[in-house]
Write an enzyme that holds these catalytic residues in place. Structure first.
Site, PDB file in Angstrom:
ATOM      1  N   GLY A   1     -47.333  -0.717  -3.723  1.00 15.36           N
ATOM      2  CA  GLY A   1     -47.044  -0.106  -2.425  1.00 15.36           C
ATOM      3  C   GLY A   1     -46.953  -1.057  -1.255  1.00 15.36           C
TER       4      GLY A   1
ATOM      5  N   GLU B   1     -52.631  -3.535   2.796  1.00 16.63           N
ATOM      6  CA  GLU B   1     -52.487  -2.267   2.078  1.00 16.63           C
ATOM      7  C   GLU B   1     -51.432  -1.393   2.744  1.00 16.63           C
ATOM      8  OE1 GLU B   1     -52.517  -0.745  -0.438  1.00 16.63           O
ATOM      9  OE2 GLU B   1     -54.405   0.127  -1.056  1.00 16.63           O
ATOM     10  N   ASP B   2     -50.824  -0.534   1.939  1.00 16.66           N
ATOM     11  CA  ASP B   2     -49.878   0.426   2.491  1.00 16.66           C
ATOM     12  C   ASP B   2     -50.611   1.567   3.200  1.00 16.66           C
ATOM     13  OD1 ASP B   2     -50.956   1.397   0.112  1.00 16.66           O
ATOM     14  OD2 ASP B   2     -49.031   1.784  -0.849  1.00 16.66           O
TER      15      ASP B   2
ATOM     16  N   ASP C   1     -56.740   5.944   1.771  1.00 16.06           N
ATOM     17  CA  ASP C   1     -56.955   7.379   1.612  1.00 16.06           C
ATOM     18  C   ASP C   1     -58.462   7.598   1.424  1.00 16.06           C
ATOM     19  OD1 ASP C   1     -56.007  10.051   1.217  1.00 16.06           O
ATOM     20  OD2 ASP C   1     -56.002   9.770  -0.935  1.00 16.06           O
TER      21      ASP C   1
ATOM     22  N   LEU D   1     -59.625   0.127  -2.133  1.00 17.79           N
ATOM     23  CA  LEU D   1     -59.857  -1.037  -1.289  1.00 17.79           C
ATOM     24  C   LEU D   1     -61.306  -1.501  -1.344  1.00 17.79           C
ATOM     25  CD1 LEU D   1     -57.784  -2.479   0.165  1.00 17.79           C
ATOM     26  CD2 LEU D   1     -58.386  -1.296   2.253  1.00 17.79           C
TER      27      LEU D   1
ATOM     28  N   LYS E   1     -55.669   7.343   6.523  1.00 18.63           N
ATOM     29  CA  LYS E   1     -55.984   8.776   6.568  1.00 18.63           C
ATOM     30  C   LYS E   1     -57.506   8.908   6.647  1.00 18.63           C
ATOM     31  CE  LYS E   1     -53.300   9.997   2.848  1.00 18.63           C
ATOM     32  NZ  LYS E   1     -52.581  10.887   1.893  1.00 18.63           N
TER      33      LYS E   1
ATOM     34  N   ARG F   1     -40.203   4.805  -3.054  1.00 12.61           N
ATOM     35  CA  ARG F   1     -40.770   3.617  -2.412  1.00 12.61           C
ATOM     36  C   ARG F   1     -39.765   2.906  -1.510  1.00 12.61           C
ATOM     37  NH1 ARG F   1     -45.715   2.331  -4.883  1.00 12.61           N
ATOM     38  NH2 ARG F   1     -45.875   2.755  -7.100  1.00 12.61           N
TER      39      ARG F   1
HETATM   40  P1  IMP Z   1     -57.544   5.408  -2.158  1.00 15.52           P
HETATM   41  O1  IMP Z   1     -58.217   4.610  -3.223  1.00 15.52           O
HETATM   42  O2  IMP Z   1     -57.829   6.883  -2.316  1.00 15.52           O
HETATM   43  O3  IMP Z   1     -57.833   4.936  -0.763  1.00 15.52           O
HETATM   44  O4  IMP Z   1     -55.994   5.329  -2.456  1.00 15.52           O
HETATM   45  C1  IMP Z   1     -55.230   4.314  -1.980  1.00 15.52           C
HETATM   46  C2  IMP Z   1     -53.923   4.292  -2.727  1.00 15.52           C
HETATM   47  O5  IMP Z   1     -53.508   5.618  -3.058  1.00 15.52           O
HETATM   48  C3  IMP Z   1     -52.806   3.717  -1.866  1.00 15.52           C
HETATM   49  O6  IMP Z   1     -52.689   2.338  -2.032  1.00 15.52           O
HETATM   50  C4  IMP Z   1     -51.612   4.462  -2.392  1.00 15.52           C
HETATM   51  O7  IMP Z   1     -51.071   3.792  -3.506  1.00 15.52           O
HETATM   52  C5  IMP Z   1     -52.148   5.794  -2.835  1.00 15.52           C
HETATM   53  N1  IMP Z   1     -51.972   6.846  -1.808  1.00 15.52           N
HETATM   54  C6  IMP Z   1     -52.911   7.391  -1.016  1.00 15.52           C
HETATM   55  N2  IMP Z   1     -52.376   8.305  -0.187  1.00 15.52           N
HETATM   56  C7  IMP Z   1     -51.053   8.326  -0.457  1.00 15.52           C
HETATM   57  C8  IMP Z   1     -49.945   9.067   0.101  1.00 15.52           C
HETATM   58  O8  IMP Z   1     -50.049   9.895   1.014  1.00 15.52           O
HETATM   59  N3  IMP Z   1     -48.723   8.797  -0.456  1.00 15.52           N
HETATM   60  C9  IMP Z   1     -48.535   7.888  -1.455  1.00 15.52           C
HETATM   61  N4  IMP Z   1     -49.539   7.171  -1.983  1.00 15.52           N
HETATM   62  C10 IMP Z   1     -50.787   7.397  -1.495  1.00 15.52           C
HETATM   63 MG    MG Z   2     -49.500   4.391  -5.178  1.00 21.01          MG
END
Ligand code: IMP
Ligand code: MG
Length: 179
Positions: free
Chosen positions: A47, A102-103, A106, A111, A134, A168
């Protein structure tokens, strides 16, 4: 009908807005790292490729790239707690100034795990930059130094972000209508 029409989405952040956000992020980073000779950008594949390439082109000084793949997804829109390092960095980060790119953050699980791992390798410094955040979804607390834009609890695609590996390449961020 093309595959892109299968998912219903609205443009949430336009190309022009993305460009403005990156310019602001880069200004902060350039200021903070003005005295650092060799900043290492670490992108989390896949991402972050798009944002990292656009951000890097706004940075000053000598910039190096490295990448790693951490997987916590199993194809859908929810992350799992089980974070795996699928592909590690090519080079040592010991003594390096590292900026993780990071993109989107969430739950924070991905991370947080990557950050802990990289800290054990004794970089000179380690900071985190994310294009989108988010915060309302956070489960694991992780210190974030640079945030492009905070968004509400919506599933977004484009500008590196995927839904089941699609979308993407979109040059804007789209908000998916999941109804
Ligand atoms: P986390 O571990 O829940 O913080 O997830 C982070 C990863 O989940 C990001 O690097 C994305 O690859 C994916 N992700 C989280 N939210 C979204 C979204 O709204 N759209 C697409 N990918 C997401
Ligand atoms: Mg992803």
């Amino acid at each position: 009908m093309s595959k892109l029409n299968e998912l219903n989405y609205d443009v949430m952040i336009s190309e022009a807005q993305i460009s403005e956000i990156l310019t602001q992020l880069a200004a902060q980073i350039n200021r903070d790292y003005a005295d650092v000779d060799n900043l290492l950008l670490v992108g989390l594949l896949k991402g972050s490729v798009v944002v990292m390439s656009d951000l890097a082109r706004r940075l000053e000084g000598n910039i190096h790239f490295d990448f790693m793949t951490a997987s916590s997804y199993h194809g859908g829109t929810e992350s799992s707690g089980d974070v795996k390092i699928v592909m590690d960095l090519a080079n040592s980060i010991r003594g390096r100034h590292v900026l993780l790119v990071e993109d989107i953050i969430d739950t924070g699980r991905t991370l947080s795990k990557v950050r802990e791992l990289l800290l054990t390798r004794e970089p000179a410094s380690l900071k985190i930059c994310t294009f989108l955040d988010k915060p309302s979804r956070r489960i694991v607390d992780v210190p974030v130094d640079y945030v492009g834009l905070e968004i509400p609890d919506e599933f977004v695609i484009g500008y590196g972000l995927d839904y089941a590996e699609n979308y993407r390449h979109l040059p804007f961020i789209g908000k998916v209508n999941l109804s």
